[in-house]
Motif scaffolding. Sequence first.
Motif, PDB file in Angstrom:
ATOM      1  N   HIS A 281       0.833  -1.200   0.000  1.00 13.21           N
ATOM      2  CA  HIS A 281       0.000   0.000   0.000  1.00 13.21           C
ATOM      3  C   HIS A 281       0.868   1.250   0.000  1.00 13.21           C
ATOM      4  O   HIS A 281       2.073   1.183   0.281  1.00 13.21           O
ATOM      5  CB  HIS A 281      -0.950  -0.049   1.198  1.00 13.21           C
ATOM      6  N   PRO A 282       0.261   2.417  -0.296  1.00 12.20           N
ATOM      7  CA  PRO A 282       1.066   3.651  -0.390  1.00 12.20           C
ATOM      8  C   PRO A 282       1.852   3.968   0.888  1.00 12.20           C
ATOM      9  O   PRO A 282       2.924   4.568   0.825  1.00 12.20           O
ATOM     10  CB  PRO A 282       0.023   4.728  -0.684  1.00 12.20           C
ATOM     11  N   GLY A 315      -1.918   3.813  -6.284  1.00 15.06           N
ATOM     12  CA  GLY A 315      -0.725   3.851  -5.441  1.00 15.06           C
ATOM     13  C   GLY A 315      -0.306   2.485  -4.921  1.00 15.06           C
ATOM     14  O   GLY A 315       0.789   2.337  -4.393  1.00 15.06           O
ATOM     15  N   ASP A 316      -1.160   1.471  -5.089  1.00 14.17           N
ATOM     16  CA  ASP A 316      -0.792   0.123  -4.640  1.00 14.17           C
ATOM     17  C   ASP A 316       0.243  -0.483  -5.589  1.00 14.17           C
ATOM     18  O   ASP A 316       0.219  -0.247  -6.797  1.00 14.17           O
ATOM     19  CB  ASP A 316      -2.015  -0.806  -4.642  1.00 14.17           C
ATOM     20  N   ARG A 349       9.175   3.301   0.829  1.00 15.42           N
ATOM     21  CA  ARG A 349       8.297   2.804  -0.222  1.00 15.42           C
ATOM     22  C   ARG A 349       8.812   3.243  -1.589  1.00 15.42           C
ATOM     23  O   ARG A 349       8.907   4.428  -1.869  1.00 15.42           O
ATOM     24  CB  ARG A 349       6.906   3.405  -0.028  1.00 15.42           C
ATOM     25  N   GLU A 351       8.990   4.279  -5.455  1.00 19.13           N
ATOM     26  CA  GLU A 351       8.007   5.047  -6.229  1.00 19.13           C
ATOM     27  C   GLU A 351       7.549   4.292  -7.480  1.00 19.13           C
ATOM     28  O   GLU A 351       6.399   4.402  -7.882  1.00 19.13           O
ATOM     29  CB  GLU A 351       8.606   6.404  -6.647  1.00 19.13           C
TER      30      GLU A 351
END
Lengths: 385, 112
Positions: A281-282, A315-316, A349, A351
């Motif tokens: 997830h984001p 965004g996942d 995370r 990009e």
Amino acid sequence: MTQTPYKILIVDDEPDLEHLMRQRMRRDVRAGLYTLYFAQNGVEALERLNEVPDIDMVLSDINMPRMDGLTLLAQIPNIAPDIRAVVVSAYGDMKNIRTAMNRGAFDFITKPIDFQDLRVTIERTLKNMEEWREALESRDKLVRLQNELNVASKMQQSILPTEFPASDHCDIFANMEPAREVGGDFFDVFPLPGGQIGLAIADVSDKGVPAALFMMSSRTLLKGSAIGAMAPGPVLKEVNNLLTEENEAAMFVTTFYAVYTPETGQVAYANGGHNPPLVVHPDGSSTLLPGTDGVALGVFPGIDFDQSATGLSAGDLLVLYTDGVTEAMNADGEEFGMERLQSVFSESRPETPETANKAVFKAVHDFAGETPQSDDITCVTVLQR
Amino acid sequence: MEISVDRANEVLIAKVEGRIDGANAREFEDALNGAIAEDDSKVLLDFGALSYISSAGLRVILLIARLLQKRNAAFALCSLSDPIREVFEISGFDKIISIHDTQAEAVDKIGQ
């Protein structure tokens, strides 16, 4: 024995020696073990070697007119690098014997010649030469195999896609690092009718050439079935049935196949015994896609494969991987494991799908350190926009 | 990898210790084939001391399972540690090979 006689060149300036040698060795010559050639000095010896290029062994005196034995020894490799030379020296002439050995002589005998000893020396020398030739042959075979493997490796890499469908709705990246020249992992990303995308990742049992052959056919069958625009469950069922036929070697392939709809983020999937993919997830947290109770393909004929579905939000990341990632080992024998994989995404995370794969591969390599990679490492990552 | 063989209630019990990976899968296969006699009709692999199994090892399990199936012999595994059990669950092998928690339970089940 019907093999061709070994060819031995005897170099000595004593005129009587030829007669003596022919007499003493006549049984061996008649039995077809040896053919004898003679020369009276180094110059003549080189001439003989040029005339008869497949001479196996040289037996040479040291003190001779025109060209002595030690000079001859230094010249032989220019004509026949694999030939074995034995020198005959005066008893106790250590200086010349040492020089001869340093110039590559295989052995020496002393005068007066003890023919029993000579026979043993000849046998030993020829045996050594035979082994050396076999070693050379094996080396050549290995080099040839290595070259073929390199070609196979290139072929295998070339069937894996390097360009991926991209749109306003998604971004995709996938790559594999084989542990050996040829591997058993594969992935595929291909467009399907109606704007959908087929996503596959798979891992064949074991590694090396058998795995690579099985991988090539699995990949072709999977794509063939998938292009028929079937749902994931029936695709795995069809491929499984085809792979199970005549699978005497009991090879199998764990396969995850999904039909992805970029516009809606919908992912319909079936899992044939493969590691459960991750949805990241984001915020960097991640969840495992629930399994579909499938069995690896090639194991059991006629079975159905259930399918399931999930939805990706903007965004996942959907991360497909093989066990080369989670089972990579470090020097202490620890596995990389699921938690470390998840922490790659929670710590920072990535990009894009490409940076995500790079981060995973880097984390695996950093973890493994000097421990050699034992399995193919593969990742397919999808970013839902 | 070490294999020790025992028999109880007409069940051949092969206890496997250590790792099974691509490097010794063939050795594992030969060892099992050597241990299982023609007339063994019940075979149990005890994985209590197994620390790792790769897909090459799973392939050997599959080969043995098929061989025993052809002979109508019973085949089961027992005492899998959590990581080993997970390998069997993910690959779906737990659906085609019976797995028991303990050796006693397994012998009881297939020894009947």
